[in-house]
Design a protein around this motif. Structure first.
Motif, PDB file in Angstrom:
ATOM      1  N   ILE A  23       0.842  -1.208   0.000  1.00 33.37           N
ATOM      2  CA  ILE A  23       0.000   0.000   0.000  1.00 33.37           C
ATOM      3  C   ILE A  23       0.870   1.249   0.000  1.00 33.37           C
ATOM      4  O   ILE A  23       0.648   2.181  -0.775  1.00 33.37           O
ATOM      5  N   LEU A  24       1.866   1.260   0.868  1.00 28.14           N
ATOM      6  CA  LEU A  24       2.724   2.440   1.002  1.00 28.14           C
ATOM      7  C   LEU A  24       3.590   2.656  -0.234  1.00 28.14           C
ATOM      8  O   LEU A  24       3.720   3.784  -0.715  1.00 28.14           O
ATOM      9  N   GLU A  25       4.178   1.594  -0.747  1.00 23.75           N
ATOM     10  CA  GLU A  25       5.042   1.739  -1.923  1.00 23.75           C
ATOM     11  C   GLU A  25       4.238   2.144  -3.156  1.00 23.75           C
ATOM     12  O   GLU A  25       4.737   2.887  -3.998  1.00 23.75           O
ATOM     13  N   GLY A  28       4.035   5.691  -3.301  1.00 19.54           N
ATOM     14  CA  GLY A  28       5.319   6.376  -3.474  1.00 19.54           C
ATOM     15  C   GLY A  28       6.089   6.607  -2.184  1.00 19.54           C
ATOM     16  O   GLY A  28       6.972   7.452  -2.126  1.00 19.54           O
ATOM     17  N   ILE A  29       5.770   5.849  -1.140  1.00 16.29           N
ATOM     18  CA  ILE A  29       6.438   6.012   0.153  1.00 16.29           C
ATOM     19  C   ILE A  29       7.440   4.874   0.354  1.00 16.29           C
ATOM     20  O   ILE A  29       7.092   3.699   0.265  1.00 16.29           O
ATOM     21  N   LYS A  30       8.697   5.242   0.640  1.00  9.67           N
ATOM     22  CA  LYS A  30       9.723   4.237   0.944  1.00  9.67           C
ATOM     23  C   LYS A  30       9.332   3.513   2.221  1.00  9.67           C
ATOM     24  O   LYS A  30       8.825   4.124   3.162  1.00  9.67           O
ATOM     25  N   THR A  31       9.589   2.213   2.262  1.00  3.37           N
ATOM     26  CA  THR A  31       9.166   1.386   3.385  1.00  3.37           C
ATOM     27  C   THR A  31      10.259   0.401   3.772  1.00  3.37           C
ATOM     28  O   THR A  31      10.920  -0.153   2.908  1.00  3.37           O
ATOM     29  N   VAL A  32      10.417   0.210   5.080  1.00  8.16           N
ATOM     30  CA  VAL A  32      11.338  -0.798   5.603  1.00  8.16           C
ATOM     31  C   VAL A  32      10.557  -1.673   6.570  1.00  8.16           C
ATOM     32  O   VAL A  32       9.830  -1.170   7.427  1.00  8.16           O
ATOM     33  N   ILE A  33      10.699  -2.991   6.416  1.00 11.06           N
ATOM     34  CA  ILE A  33      10.065  -3.933   7.334  1.00 11.06           C
ATOM     35  C   ILE A  33      11.149  -4.564   8.199  1.00 11.06           C
ATOM     36  O   ILE A  33      12.155  -5.043   7.681  1.00 11.06           O
ATOM     37  N   VAL A  48       7.534  -4.924  12.230  1.00 12.62           N
ATOM     38  CA  VAL A  48       7.319  -3.482  12.279  1.00 12.62           C
ATOM     39  C   VAL A  48       7.583  -2.874  10.914  1.00 12.62           C
ATOM     40  O   VAL A  48       8.568  -3.215  10.260  1.00 12.62           O
ATOM     41  N   VAL A  49       6.685  -1.970  10.490  1.00 15.27           N
ATOM     42  CA  VAL A  49       6.843  -1.262   9.225  1.00 15.27           C
ATOM     43  C   VAL A  49       7.237   0.180   9.541  1.00 15.27           C
ATOM     44  O   VAL A  49       6.579   0.855  10.335  1.00 15.27           O
ATOM     45  N   TYR A  50       8.322   0.633   8.924  1.00 12.36           N
ATOM     46  CA  TYR A  50       8.841   1.984   9.123  1.00 12.36           C
ATOM     47  C   TYR A  50       8.788   2.768   7.812  1.00 12.36           C
ATOM     48  O   TYR A  50       8.935   2.185   6.733  1.00 12.36           O
ATOM     49  N   VAL A  51       8.602   4.092   7.949  1.00 16.30           N
ATOM     50  CA  VAL A  51       8.660   5.010   6.807  1.00 16.30           C
ATOM     51  C   VAL A  51       9.492   6.227   7.218  1.00 16.30           C
ATOM     52  O   VAL A  51       9.673   6.482   8.411  1.00 16.30           O
ATOM     53  N   PRO A  52       9.977   7.005   6.249  1.00 15.81           N
ATOM     54  CA  PRO A  52      10.703   8.233   6.589  1.00 15.81           C
ATOM     55  C   PRO A  52       9.808   9.189   7.399  1.00 15.81           C
ATOM     56  O   PRO A  52       8.585   9.220   7.219  1.00 15.81           O
ATOM     57  N   ASP A  53      10.429   9.964   8.286  1.00 11.97           N
ATOM     58  CA  ASP A  53       9.697  10.908   9.140  1.00 11.97           C
ATOM     59  C   ASP A  53       8.670  11.734   8.369  1.00 11.97           C
ATOM     60  O   ASP A  53       7.536  11.898   8.819  1.00 11.97           O
ATOM     61  N   ALA A  54       9.078  12.246   7.237  1.00 11.79           N
ATOM     62  CA  ALA A  54       8.226  13.158   6.471  1.00 11.79           C
ATOM     63  C   ALA A  54       6.941  12.497   5.967  1.00 11.79           C
ATOM     64  O   ALA A  54       5.955  13.172   5.694  1.00 11.79           O
ATOM     65  N   ASP A  55       6.931  11.180   5.872  1.00 13.94           N
ATOM     66  CA  ASP A  55       5.763  10.455   5.337  1.00 13.94           C
ATOM     67  C   ASP A  55       4.900   9.809   6.415  1.00 13.94           C
ATOM     68  O   ASP A  55       3.931   9.111   6.101  1.00 13.94           O
ATOM     69  N   GLU A  56       5.220  10.050   7.665  1.00 16.69           N
ATOM     70  CA  GLU A  56       4.533   9.364   8.765  1.00 16.69           C
ATOM     71  C   GLU A  56       3.012   9.564   8.739  1.00 16.69           C
ATOM     72  O   GLU A  56       2.253   8.591   8.787  1.00 16.69           O
ATOM     73  N   ASN A  57       2.553  10.799   8.682  1.00 15.83           N
ATOM     74  CA  ASN A  57       1.105  11.053   8.735  1.00 15.83           C
ATOM     75  C   ASN A  57       0.374  10.464   7.532  1.00 15.83           C
ATOM     76  O   ASN A  57      -0.690   9.850   7.684  1.00 15.83           O
ATOM     77  N   LYS A  58       0.935  10.641   6.352  1.00 14.66           N
ATOM     78  CA  LYS A  58       0.317  10.089   5.141  1.00 14.66           C
ATOM     79  C   LYS A  58       0.245   8.565   5.223  1.00 14.66           C
ATOM     80  O   LYS A  58      -0.774   7.953   4.890  1.00 14.66           O
ATOM     81  N   ALA A  59       1.316   7.942   5.703  1.00 14.89           N
ATOM     82  CA  ALA A  59       1.367   6.481   5.816  1.00 14.89           C
ATOM     83  C   ALA A  59       0.322   5.980   6.804  1.00 14.89           C
ATOM     84  O   ALA A  59      -0.384   5.011   6.527  1.00 14.89           O
ATOM     85  N   LYS A  60       0.204   6.626   7.946  1.00 14.32           N
ATOM     86  CA  LYS A  60      -0.778   6.207   8.942  1.00 14.32           C
ATOM     87  C   LYS A  60      -2.193   6.324   8.393  1.00 14.32           C
ATOM     88  O   LYS A  60      -3.040   5.470   8.654  1.00 14.32           O
ATOM     89  N   GLU A  61      -2.454   7.367   7.629  1.00 15.94           N
ATOM     90  CA  GLU A  61      -3.775   7.544   7.021  1.00 15.94           C
ATOM     91  C   GLU A  61      -4.060   6.426   6.004  1.00 15.94           C
ATOM     92  O   GLU A  61      -5.150   5.863   5.992  1.00 15.94           O
TER      93      GLU A  61
END
Length: 68
Positions: A23-25, A28-33, A48-61
């Motif tokens: 979903i995140l990729e 267009g959001i970089k993702t690390v599991i 745990v799924v991580y994203v860059p700080d700048a994408d946190e809110n968009k990813a959570k939504e």
């Protein structure tokens, strides 16, 4: 996890972590599991799924529906 990354999704089910990553990729959001399952006992530990700080809110939504 290294500085600059935020946890946006936590699960014990590998398929849900992979769904979150897809979903995140696709958005267009970089993702690390990070799979923290115990190698001897697959039922212990989290994924745990991580994203860059700048994408946190968009990813959570984007992942809001997956958490239910």
């Amino acid at each position: 996890m290294e500085e600059g990354w935020k946890e946006v999704f936590l699960t014990v089910q590998e398929y849900k972590a992979n769904m979150a990553k897809d979903i995140l990729e696709n958005a267009g959001i970089k993702t690390v599991i990070m799979n923290q399952h115990d190698s001897a006992y697959k039922s212990f530990g989290d994924i745990v799924v991580y994203v860059p700080d700048a994408d946190e809110n968009k990813a959570k939504e984007l992942l809001k529906e997956l958490k239910h």
